[in-house]
Design a protein around this motif. Structure first.
Motif: not given
Length: 253
Positions: A29-55
């Protein structure tokens, strides 16, 4: 729509992606506010790129929903999502290496004008785009290189050119995948300044390994680990969270 929902440009609920039974992203579950910079971080294999691919709809979710500007885009294709104003910049520079720097930006500008890929048009018929080309090149520090062949640029300048071509699409939501990866100190500072300047009138979601850049730029940070949200908040909040510290033991990302 509630006021809180109206303040969010992206709302993700229960987002899950399984590959052959393995959950790369699990019930996020994730909300991103308008006109903000929202960063995704985490160890290798955390799912960050997959999340990008999903949205951005490169992958279809196994479960869950994605809303953009209040509209459900869960089942939309990537092209439709891009036309809504969600544009992604990839880790690897995506440019036309045999064309000039200015020509690369001009091609990107043709898309919103409805004249995409009209390579056969004369220079005079496309001269209406020149002022905007120059503005974008100046914004990324490439105005002195407008007539150079793009393929001959140093790596950091190629990334800056990719940034200019992405901005040419005038995205409402800009997704940056490792924007400072592989850059020298000078180029990192240039891209960081650019991200800050363009965030004034658009929303940015970025995956970034350089935590000093995250600390300087991000209004909010989501930490992923094993496909789930581990922590969320400001940099000062997540950087002192014992769960985050434990997740990063053995390697920074």
């Amino acid at each position: 729509m509630t006021r809180a929902a109206a303040d969010n440009i992206v709302e993700v609920r229960g987002l899950t992606k399984r590959f052959h039974g393995f959950a790369a992203v699990s019930n996020v579950d994730l909300d991103v506010r308008r006109r903000s910079v929202h960063a995704l971080i985490g160890p290798n294999g955390a799912g960050k790129t997959t999340f990008f691919n999903l949205i951005t709809k490169v992958h279809q979710p196994s479960e869950g929903s994605i809303r953009f500007n209040g509209d459900d885009i869960t089942n939309e294709d990537p092209a439709h999502v891009a036309r809504r104003g969600m544009v992604r910049s990839f880790q690897i520079s995506a440019i036309f290496p045999r064309m000039t720097v200015a020509e690369n930006v001009r091609i990107a500008l043709q898309r919103p004008k409805g004249i995409s890929f009209h390579f056969w048009r004369s220079d005079s018929s496309l001269s209406v785009l020149d002022d905007r080309v120059d503005e974008l090149l100046a914004a990324v520090g490439l105005e002195q290189m407008r007539d150079k062949t793009a393929g001959g640029l140093p790596y950091g300048r190629k990334r800056a050119l990719e940034f200019a071509t992405t901005l040419a699409l005038d995205p409402e939501l800009l997704l940056l995948d490792e924007p400072t990866s592989g850059l020298g100190t000078e180029d990192v500072e240039r891209i960081a300044a650019l991200i800050r300047s363009v965030s004034a009138n658009r929303t940015i979601i970025m995956v970034e390994h350089n935590l000093s850049i995250v600390a300087r730029l991000a209004d909010r940070i989501t930490v992923l680990a094993r496909g789930k949200i581990l922590a969320e908040g400001t940099y000062s909040e997540v950087s002192t969270d014992p769960r985050v510290i434990e997740a990063y033991i053995g390697g920074d990302e």
